[in-house]
Scaffold this active site. Structure first.
Site, PDB file in Angstrom:
ATOM      1  CE1 TYR A   3      -7.656  -5.889   3.241  1.00 53.26           C
ATOM      2  CE2 TYR A   3      -6.988  -7.738   4.628  1.00 53.26           C
ATOM      3  CZ  TYR A   3      -6.791  -6.931   3.520  1.00 53.26           C
ATOM      4  OH  TYR A   3      -5.736  -7.189   2.683  1.00 53.26           O
TER       5      TYR A   3
ATOM      6  CE  LYS B  96      -2.980 -10.724   8.514  1.00 53.21           C
ATOM      7  NZ  LYS B  96      -4.252 -10.492   7.817  1.00 53.21           N
TER       8      LYS B  96
ATOM      9  CG  ASP C 207     -11.253 -13.791   6.721  1.00 56.26           C
ATOM     10  OD1 ASP C 207     -10.292 -14.330   7.314  1.00 56.26           O
ATOM     11  OD2 ASP C 207     -11.121 -12.894   5.873  1.00 56.26           O
TER      12      ASP C 207
ATOM     13  CE1 TYR D 225      -3.339  -2.818   0.709  1.00 52.12           C
ATOM     14  CE2 TYR D 225      -2.139  -3.224   2.740  1.00 52.12           C
ATOM     15  CZ  TYR D 225      -3.082  -3.605   1.818  1.00 52.12           C
ATOM     16  OH  TYR D 225      -3.765  -4.764   2.010  1.00 52.12           O
TER      17      TYR D 225
END
Ligand SMILES: *Cc1c(COP(=O)(O)O)cnc(C)c1O
Length: 457
Positions: free
Chosen positions: A158, A290, A261, A21
């Site tokens: 997200y 993760k 999620d 980003y």
């Protein structure tokens, strides 16, 4: 840099690389990592000055057991001496089979509810989400509902950066509003009320709005996808566990699959093994990533019920239509098995509780700063929310001078420390975060308001 000088590493980086980003810019703020051990990183700045910092981010929530963990190091070495990679089409190997068995054993379960018993190994969280969405569409069309092509999500979510995953992220606040034409027209319900200030009335009001939206679109919806309990990169928004029961009921009533999620929340971060476990709710599909390999290698997984797996396998395509080149990478699976072995020992539960208590005490003083709107913790997650956007570069540098690595976003300075952090590490993190916010955003202290009075919207 003057003409003749060979640029340092940071200069060479800026000339050639992209960062997450970030613009391709000669001014991008960067720090070189020279070493990492336990909870600590040794950073070298552009000025050549070194700083030893506690990693308050667990490298984007993944390095839960710390850097150079001897158990994970040994597992990686052992697998290196065997083989590092083989294709997964037509071949299998012990690390992948063991990992699938471990994940199925750990997954949320409840009496009378089909368990999650089939595992697809993916190479990143976003890909696991893509596979989950694809599986839901294939399931609906195979089950005679080819018009069920859209997804219901909640605002503030997200789910990753690939296209289908972007399409279920918050449609406004997400980082993806730059691609309006390419994103599928999914359906969004409001985010549930904040855990700290929710009442039975606000939860009930949210539930009825959700039910109305689901009813209005039920014929075209394939699945509901949410981050259970804690919306992470969408704003560190914690909401009450009852909302997961509401989502389960709405999904069942309208024939929608429920996708959780758990890429950020899985493996103990919220105080239970999975966030779903706070409510005893079992989704039909779950994504993890993760922390799966303890932050050593990129690996994620999608789990689904046996019924979904057999239905899709009977369908016209006769297969789940996905297959990454590096699917089931043995090195990553071997490290994941070692990481889940540590989780299986159970010490994480006391660690997360201890860290959570330390974060709550340590961050409380930040609430007295004028710039601070809210301070909240859930499990081993601590958040300072400002009224206005954080000056990310200045706060990052100020925190480094306090011996802490943080990566704020929007109006949030937050921490998800490694589970091995000691009480002293947590004190250093919370004091460093608070001092950095005070230094950059003003020391003015307001009249101490009762905790939670200004709870997040
Ligand atoms: C980080 C994250 C993802 C994306 O995972 P990547 O490995 O970055 O692709 C998806 N969902 C949630 C909840 C996440 O926190």
């Amino acid at each position: 840099m003057t003409g003749q000088d060979r640029p340092g590493l940071i200069g060479r980086d800026r000339a050639r690389l992209w960062h997450p980003y970030a613009p391709a810019s000669p001014d991008l703020p960067l720090w070189e990592v020279e070493a990492a051990d336990g909870v600590r990183l040794r950073l070298r700045g552009e000025d050549g000055i070194r700083h030893e910092v506690v990693d308050a981010m667990s490298s984007w929530w993944s390095v839960i057991h710390g850097y150079r963990n001897p158990v994970l190091d040994a597992a990686a070495r052992r697998q290196l001496e065997s083989f590092s990679h083989v294709m997964f089409g037509g071949l299998t190997h012990a690390p992948a089979v063991e990992l699938a068995e471990r994940l199925v054993d750990m997954a949320p379960s409840a009496p009378g509810r089909p368990g999650l018993e089939r595992v697809f190994l993916a190479d990143s969280g976003s890909v696991a989400v893509e596979v989950a969405l694809k599986l839901a569409l294939q399931f609906q069309s195979t089950s005679g509902h080819p018009l069920r092509q859209r997804f219901l999500s909640i605002r503030g979510g997200y789910h990753g950066d690939t296209f289908a995953a972007m399409g279920v992220c918050d449609p406004v606040d997400g980082m993806h509003s730059a691609f309006p034409g390419l994103l599928a027209g999914n359906v969004f319900a409001p985010r549930p009320p904040a855990a700290a200030s929710a009442t039975p009335e606000t939860v009930g009001a949210w539930a009825s709005v959700l039910a109305d939206i689901a009813a209005a679109h039920s014929g075209e919806l394939a699945a509901i996808i949410v981050e259970p309990l804690l919306q992470g990169a969408g704003g560190m928004h914690a909401y009450p566990p009852e909302c997961l029961n509401v989502l389960r009921n709405v999904a069942d009533r309208h024939g929608l699959l429920l996708i959780f999620d758990e890429i950020a929340t899985g493996f103990g971060r919220t105080g239970e093994l999975f966030a779903a476990d706070h409510a005893g709710v079992v989704p039909d599909i779950m994504c993890v990533g993760k922390a799966l390999t303890g932050g050593y290698l990129t690996l994620a997984a999608m789990l689904c019920t046996g019924e979904i797996a057999s239905t899709v396998s009977r369908g016209q395509a006769g297969a789940l239509l996905h297959g990454p080149t590096f699917m089931g990478n043995p090195l990553a699976c071997a490290v994941a098995n070692a990481s889940l072995g540590i989780i299986g020992d159970g010490g994480w539960r006391a660690d997360v509780a201890r860290i959570g208590a330390g974060l709550e005490t340590g961050l409380a003083p930040a609430l007295a700063l004028e710039a601070v709107r809210d301070v909240r913790t859930i499990g081993a997650v601590g958040v300072i929310e400002l009224h206005n956007a954080v000056d990310v570069t200045a706060v990052t540098a100020a925190a480094i001078r306090q011996g802490v690595w943080v990566r704020p976003f929007r109006n949030l300075v937050y921490t998800m420390p490694p589970y091995i952090s000691t009480a002293a590490d947590i004190e250093q993190i919370t004091a460093g975060m608070t001092a950095a916010v005070a230094e950059v955003h003003g020391r003015v202290v307001h009249e101490r308001v009762p905790a939670r009075a200004g709870g997040a919207a």
